[in-house]
Design an enzyme around this catalytic site. Structure first.
Site, PDB file in Angstrom:
ATOM      1  N   GLY D 149      74.109  -6.498  21.144  1.00  0.00           N
ATOM      2  CA  GLY D 149      73.758  -5.589  22.179  1.00  0.00           C
ATOM      3  C   GLY D 149      75.064  -5.219  23.031  1.00  0.00           C
ATOM      4  N   CYS D 150      74.884  -4.084  23.763  1.00  0.00           N
ATOM      5  CA  CYS D 150      76.202  -3.363  24.440  1.00  0.00           C
ATOM      6  C   CYS D 150      76.756  -4.362  25.281  1.00  0.00           C
ATOM      7  CB  CYS D 150      75.754  -2.040  24.915  1.00  0.00           C
ATOM      8  SG  CYS D 150      74.212  -2.306  25.997  1.00  0.00           S
ATOM      9  N   TYR D 151      76.069  -5.039  26.214  1.00  0.00           N
ATOM     10  CA  TYR D 151      76.412  -6.073  27.246  1.00  0.00           C
ATOM     11  C   TYR D 151      76.823  -7.263  26.561  1.00  0.00           C
ATOM     12  CZ  TYR D 151      74.119  -3.293  31.094  1.00  0.00           C
ATOM     13  OH  TYR D 151      73.834  -2.433  32.361  1.00  0.00           O
ATOM     14  N   THR D 153      78.307  -7.621  23.797  1.00  0.00           N
ATOM     15  CA  THR D 153      79.572  -7.262  22.974  1.00  0.00           C
ATOM     16  C   THR D 153      80.710  -7.404  24.068  1.00  0.00           C
ATOM     17  OG1 THR D 153      78.713  -5.864  21.304  1.00  0.00           O
ATOM     18  CG2 THR D 153      80.951  -5.415  21.736  1.00  0.00           C
ATOM     19  N   ALA D 154      80.518  -6.436  25.174  1.00  0.00           N
ATOM     20  CA  ALA D 154      81.435  -6.319  26.315  1.00  0.00           C
ATOM     21  C   ALA D 154      81.634  -7.971  27.076  1.00  0.00           C
ATOM     22  CB  ALA D 154      81.221  -5.757  27.390  1.00  0.00           C
TER      23      ALA D 154
END
Lengths: 344, 344, 344, 344
Positions: D149-151, D153-154
């Site tokens: 997911g995007c969150y 990953t960060a």
């Protein structure tokens, strides 16, 4: 192919560095900057971290870095490139000037609109107005390219097929253009602060913008008659993009289908112009070198409306400069430019 | 004074609730909503927490809540207020309709542009087009106000002094308007998603927008001749604001100073029109009921450019509705509306 | 009641002028501005056209304009109001300072964080920290109000009930705040240009922002122990608004319902604090003097999360200053401030 | 290399099409879409005009188009890819799933957070969590990639060096993340309308977001102990970008210089992670596959702050999927992804 960029830290300059650094057939020899000489380029534009190790040099150092450089790009405010260009040409270096100094054919016209004496008058006759869709052959042979302004690129491409085919009464042309804020550049002014531009739209320099004579000059050449037109730029709260809504009274009977065909034919060999059947929108072109053009005909008022959309920093500046370079060097026109807008 | 609002949960409706609730001489008797009936108003628009305790009722319940209500505001999509208005008027309640159903004088014109049969034809002749700057006297006596559209408000106010004084050739009028996204309303559509509107500008419904006949009707009345004009709306990434850039060919010799005076005189008694000497910008009016108008004259093309700026939800909708109510009730025109734009 | 504003052309100053000019019990005697002295106020902030006829005076002229002035507001950068305040107080004029010069109780702390010697040390002990929700009684009697910073207003209001009731371990407090760009002011800097702020979010001055000692001071007073906390401000692409997401480890067992009740009780007499049951969002408060606070409890990590939303220019600056003035003058606290956020 | 995309018309899907179509070593065999099957792809995403001639097929047609396809990308909402993946793997096609169905190792955990029974339980043990910076070797051999997911990953990239090196007390981790609106997808909801998201910031799903178990799982694996953490996502008015501000209490004495070195070493072979010495900002990465990470240490509270910035649609979705594909295929990791953010 070796290149250098003078004025590399403005928005157009930075966009140019982006393209040149990603271009397979090009090497960057130097990046010059008035404001940031001595600074690491990637400390100013941090997107370039890992891609660009060089420091900026100042404009004086340019001459020491010219060896084997083929083309220099200049992205400076008007008035600043005249003398530099003379120096570079005299050393056998080709110049693509993204500024306004060589766009107008007459030094009087330049003085009238820019309120400056032109100091490179003798170069004007050989400078090529670098709108490849109209002047590809001259671009191929040019030593000095006057890269078009952002508004003129959008406006001329929208109107050229109408003018060339005598489809509108040239005395009725109105161009109502809308630009993102990056067009105003990166220098400090209250008017371009976030809180001053955000959540508002305004017109400015109504009938007085310096891009007017440039649009008129190129359209007059196409029309083979003198054209005066009304141009109203507007500032819109977005980073990039120009939408030019162009109006003219139809001078002959013509259908929308005819118009579509005329436009499609006119640009049939131009990779970066997409004649569309709907109404263009800047988001489909920002981040790319494309110009989308749509045409409408309003029977009720007998007006043709041609609408064009470009990215002001790309097709309106750096991308077009690279396109010109590609043509001058015999590369494919789209080399290093061949990708669509990234959206949203 | 007791009022009710039908269609209270759209953007215009909500803005109206804001004004009515802050108006010293007005009480809100009910808030009706199709989408949110039964819900607490302040749970939908949470800015109203602490200010508005009511729940929304449905449209059927309106009739049970009419006792001692003087004026009902209707902020529904076109086609939806015709029958409701008949019902209300027949009960002796005055109506201010923010929708389009009573703006056009002829039911054929309505059918042509809205593709619907008008079901309140008999009311059209007495409906007053509620642009107070032009029709104040009729507004005073009205039972039914057709509150103008947002684009027509900006466009008509910009052009009226030119038309009234025969200063432009009416066959050359072009209105290039730019609107914030709230003009598209709060109903769901891909085109109004944040990522679809942000960072882009587009034209839409070129020459086909339903506000065209409304603008033409009112300007034709002023001109005492039939006017057809070209209208191009654009969508701009901001919440509020309309800028209307209006073009026309000067039909007589006139100076900019003359034009300034003509405009200033024309609007000398209109509190909410500010004739400015520079070029209007939406940020100076958003959040207020003002319309700023600036005038330019382009000698090179003999065009007059009149530019107006309004807040589409206020002077273009809810604020104008309150202004009309004030006039109908004999209040000061600016009661509850008397503050400037909050900026930035 | 007569007032004057020094620093009237910054964003907070302008917002203050907006409120004072709309306040029924107040008259503005002068508007002073360093940058624009001599200019017509409404030519700088054109929203005020028709509302404000005065020209700006310079700071030297203030002293000639003090006759019968009761309260002067100062909205200057830190370091600039110390001496002016001394001069005004000595003439019997009350001062509400929107800057930072009188917020910290100790001149050493001031020197440590602001890197300046304090030149009004003797005034610090009597200056009242003008957060009315905590210090209403002192505000009533104050001659000199240190109006809180924007981040401290949001942060202290979010955390005060937890601190006062010993509900969190004070050594675990983290405040992660997000602000619109108007918080950075109207002075020129590359970082606040539209194209630099738009479409991006960043943290800045992590653990080093000058609002830290102010938050710590007021929370330490409430806790009756010394509190150090971590504060991280972020810049968000919007004009107005602060959202402060505040974290702390629960020091006792407590349910969300308990927390809701504690907050509601704590602020039961505070008109401008709305304890909400959902999660606040800046759009419900921007354009108003309200502070919305929501509370969450994360069982998995035993953390309480208190989230507050304010308009940085209103509850975080000018609105709070007017609220303080109202209290000092015995007016209703909400006089001139009593309307909800205008949305969208 | 032949690929297909299922779910090609969401924002992540479209970004993936952009990359695949520009990738020199890849050919797109089909584009499948639930919402737009039968439509020309370039009529939905008009940026692709001239680049993409295909029409979308429906998901049923996928199976007829699999011949010689090597990898299929799936970009569907959670719950939708489980069965499709089984079908594809059984036909010998590798799958890169951009959705959530194969990210969690246990079907109970999946059920707990996604409120669905997992229908591909037997595949979970072989699915590889496709964060190449942590799992490059497993990615090389994978048949099924669960693209993060995007969150996550960060968040994971920001915290991994701290966790791996035991530098923070894992029970104190707080991730305060800020995302652009494209993270919410392109489906219709009032909350993602322009006027609802613009000019506001909010927290949502505090401590309840479905990305939490994914972050915890991967960090727990690194830590070799069970980690629970607090995660608060926020919505910010911009199209793209995630900034994750991650907090933890230092568990040993460590200097900022140490931390910088630890991070630099940790990511020394990871092309797409740039450890920076300042504070990251999303604009330097949006439009690229880079993750910028900056580290701060707050002595006053003994907290380490690690801040990461990514483009949620690229490193947080489509770019990472292409990076995974490159690794699976033995291409250079950066093939088709090797350019910096385009700014402004």
């Amino acid at each position: 192919m070796k290149t250098g960029v003078i004025g590399s830290t403005g928005y157009a300059g930075q966009q140019l560095v982006w393209f040149l650094n990603n271009h397979k057939k090009v090497e960057i020899s130097f990046l010059a900057s008035h404001s940031y000489s001595g600074n690491e380029y990637a400390s100013i534009y941090k997107n370039h971290r890992g891609f660009m190790q060089s420091n900026c040099i100042n404009i004086q150092q340019v001459y020491e870095n010219l060896s084997s450089v083929d083309i220099v790009f200049i992205a400076l405010p008007h008035g600043k490139s005249m003398n530099i260009t003379k120096g570079l040409l005299s050393r056998g270096v080709k110049v693509i000037d993204l500024g306004a100094d060589f766009r107008l054919k007459g030094s009087e016209l330049y003085k009238e609109w820019y309120e400056l004496d032109h100091q490179g008058e003798e170069l004007l006759k050989d400078a090529v107005y670098g709108l490849p869709e109209l002047n590809k052959k001259s671009v191929q042979r040019a030593q000095l390219i006057a890269n078009p302004g952002c508004y003129p690129t959008a406006s001329i491409l929208a109107l050229a097929p109408l003018i060339k085919n005598n489809l509108i009464d040239a005395s009725t042309i109105i161009i109502d253009a809308k630009s993102g804020v990056s067009g105003a550049g990166r220098s400090l002014s209250t008017g371009t602060l976030f809180c001053e531009c955000n959540e508002t739209v305004k017109a400015y320099k109504v009938g007085e913008h310096r891009h007017i004579p440039e649009i008129e000059q190129e359209l007059s050449l196409l029309a083979d008659e003198n054209i005066n037109l009304l141009f109203t730029p507007h500032l819109v709260p977005m980073n990039r993009g120009i939408l030019a809504t162009c109006y003219g009274k139809a001078s002959t009977e013509v259908s929308l289908a005819d118009l579509q065909k005329i436009y499609t034919d006119f640009y049939s060999e131009d990779y970066f112009v997409r004649v569309v059947e709907d109404i263009p929108e800047t988001k489909w072109v920002t981040g790319s070198n494309f110009c989308d053009i749509g045409i409408k005909f309003d029977k009720r008022t007998n007006r043709i409306i041609a609408i064009s959309a470009i990215d002001n920093l790309i097709k309106g500046a750096a991308g077009q400069a690279v396109q010109n370079m590609n043509i001058m060097c015999g590369f494919d026109e789209w080399e290093g430019l061949n990708f669509p807008s990234m959206m949203p």
